[in-house]
Enzyme design. Structure first.
Site, PDB file in Angstrom:
ATOM      1  N   HIS A  53      25.182  68.841  30.055  1.00 46.31           N
ATOM      2  CA  HIS A  53      25.050  69.576  28.785  1.00 46.31           C
ATOM      3  C   HIS A  53      24.347  70.910  28.997  1.00 46.31           C
ATOM      4  O   HIS A  53      23.372  71.006  29.743  1.00 46.31           O
ATOM      5  CB  HIS A  53      24.245  68.725  27.790  1.00 46.31           C
ATOM      6  CG  HIS A  53      23.929  69.432  26.497  1.00 46.31           C
ATOM      7  ND1 HIS A  53      24.898  69.860  25.631  1.00 46.31           N
ATOM      8  CD2 HIS A  53      22.737  69.783  25.939  1.00 46.31           C
ATOM      9  CE1 HIS A  53      24.328  70.422  24.584  1.00 46.31           C
ATOM     10  NE2 HIS A  53      23.019  70.406  24.750  1.00 46.31           N
ATOM     11  N   SER A  54      24.854  71.958  28.357  1.00 45.16           N
ATOM     12  CA  SER A  54      24.204  73.266  28.300  1.00 45.16           C
ATOM     13  C   SER A  54      23.855  73.809  29.688  1.00 45.16           C
ATOM     14  O   SER A  54      24.731  74.021  30.511  1.00 45.16           O
ATOM     15  CB  SER A  54      22.967  73.163  27.407  1.00 45.16           C
ATOM     16  OG  SER A  54      22.508  74.435  27.032  1.00 45.16           O
ATOM     17  N   TYR A  55      22.565  74.007  29.998  1.00 42.65           N
ATOM     18  CA  TYR A  55      22.171  74.537  31.304  1.00 42.65           C
ATOM     19  C   TYR A  55      22.476  73.544  32.425  1.00 42.65           C
ATOM     20  O   TYR A  55      22.528  73.928  33.593  1.00 42.65           O
ATOM     21  CB  TYR A  55      20.683  74.886  31.313  1.00 42.65           C
ATOM     22  CG  TYR A  55      20.280  75.765  32.488  1.00 42.65           C
ATOM     23  CD1 TYR A  55      20.579  77.132  32.492  1.00 42.65           C
ATOM     24  CD2 TYR A  55      19.631  75.235  33.588  1.00 42.65           C
ATOM     25  CE1 TYR A  55      20.243  77.934  33.571  1.00 42.65           C
ATOM     26  CE2 TYR A  55      19.282  76.031  34.672  1.00 42.65           C
ATOM     27  CZ  TYR A  55      19.587  77.378  34.661  1.00 42.65           C
ATOM     28  OH  TYR A  55      19.250  78.181  35.730  1.00 42.65           O
TER      29      TYR A  55
END
Length: 411
Positions: free
Chosen positions: A298-300
């Site tokens: 997720h995300s980073y």
């Protein structure tokens, strides 16, 4: 190398800045939009107000206006004015400033357990008041946003420990400290894994969260507190993976420094999210028996995944058969990725992005080098993992079936 470090720093900054909350008049927060994607405050200080509370938490260490008593060492007729007289000679604004200064010098003390905060998780995984069942209330002091935020963050730390406990007791994962060769007293972090993570000969799933305050086992603190454990934690992913025959390793990319006394000591081999990811790969993933590896990030966590592909390209290409990203902030065009890695991501990766479109609707990428993007079925960044849950495992099942059929043909 300098350009690559600068790129990683930019992506990490982007992951923080793009998802900051906007304070509304009623004290609630709304997410800011970046381009076509509504990316609400990611995993950093993601408070959300729900309801109201007329009763302030008692804090005996902080004096309130009107409760200060005259200095008894001075007589009423003495030359020194009493504290009340001092307050009376000042404007309300001046008194408020003085009170704020006084509060800043006092270290706030908060409970260290859910029960201490007056909350518990019910059978559905929802956080509520122990007595009334009412949802979490952020705004307990109407004119003290600093106190409310610090209280929220303190509760978040308690939630982190609670999730760790669930990983061990409910998901039956074991905690493994890193670095594995740490000397006595050396700062250590840890990850979680199933008992068969290193011995499962078939398949292994890696779970990588985003940046900010979240730790192993979490996707979004805000969802854990304001929605439920299913949407905010990785527990449903772990359980589905185990039921599907996967070994599982849960990364802990934000546990980079450990407090020792008054200092924070960097964890060797894990001082950054990328360093952590590389160390876990080298020390555990690379040594695991699994022929087939899948990643959900997720995300980073997407940035960390791309860096793994760059640094461990040969092994990554040979063993990783599927990559499910949720609103990833990675950039194949800026992270110095080889053409072969770009081709790999286009073939085995998919990014479920925040979008107002229905789930799995194709979403055009801003760059021709990126992997395929589809809608997560929500325009809120932190909700993308849970919203895509079923679609992600459909993708993993399909990809695993394809790779095993190829193996059979080669035999």
């Amino acid at each position: 190398m300098i350009w690559r470090v600068a790129t990683l720093s930019f992506l990490l900054t982007l992951s923080y800045l793009c998802f900051q909350p906007v304070k509304m008049e009623d004290g609630k927060e709304e997410s800011m939009e970046l381009g076509t994607q509504s990316q609400s405050q990611m995993d950093t200080s993601d408070s959300q107000n729900k309801g109201s509370n007329e009763v302030e938490e008692k804090n005996p260490s902080v004096e309130k206006s009107g409760e200060m008593k005259p200095d008894k060492t001075e007589s009423d007729s003495g030359s020194k004015p009493t504290n009340n007289e001092k307050s009376a000679n000042k404007t309300p604004e001046e008194n408020m400033v003085e009170e704020k200064k006084s509060e800043k010098t006092v270290e706030l003390k908060f409970p260290t357990t859910l029960e201490g905060f007056g909350y518990k998780f019910d059978e559905d995984g929802k956080l509520g008041d122990i007595e009334t069942g009412e949802p979490f209330v952020f705004k307990v002091r109407s004119h003290d946003d600093s106190y409310n935020q610090k209280r929220y963050e303190a509760l978040g730390e308690v939630i982190t420990e609670y999730v760790y406990e669930l990983l061990e007791k409910e998901a039956n994962l074991k905690r493994v400290h890193i670095p594995v060769d740490a000397s006595e007293g050396e700062a250590q972090s840890f990850i979680f894994m199933t008992e068969d993570a290193l011995t499962n000969p078939d398949k292994l799933l890696l779970l990588i969260h985003g940046s900010g305050v979240v730790r192993a086992g979490q996707w979004a603190r805000r969802l854990i507190i304001n929605d439920n454990l299913k949407s905010g934690t990785q527990l449903p992913f772990i359980k589905r993976a185990v039921d599907s025959g996967y070994g599982v390793i849960v990364f802990n990319t934000n546990e980079n420094r450990i407090r020792q006394g008054d200092k924070f000591i960097p964890v060797r081999e894990s001082s950054t999210a990328v360093d952590h990811g590389l160390y876990v790969w080298e020390e555990f993933v690379s040594k695991s028996a699994a022929r087939n590896i899948a990643i959900v990030a997720h995300s980073y966590g997407g940035v960390v995944t791309v860096e793994l592909a760059i640094e461990k390209e040969a092994e990554f290409k040979e063993r990783v058969f599927a990559i499910a990203l949720t609103d990833s902030v990675h950039s194949l065009s800026h992270q110095e990725v080889s053409s072969s890695v770009i081709k790999l991501f286009k073939r085995i990766a998919k990014n479920w992005v925040s979008s107002k479109e229905p789930l799995d609707t194709p979403v055009p990428s801003r760059h021709r080098y990126e992997c395929p993007q589809v809608s997560a079925g929500t325009n809120k960044h932190e909700e993308t993992s849970w919203s895509s849950f079923e679609s992600i495992f459909e993708m993993l099942d399909k990809a695993y079936k394809e790779v095993t059929e190829i193996d059979k043909e080669e035999l």
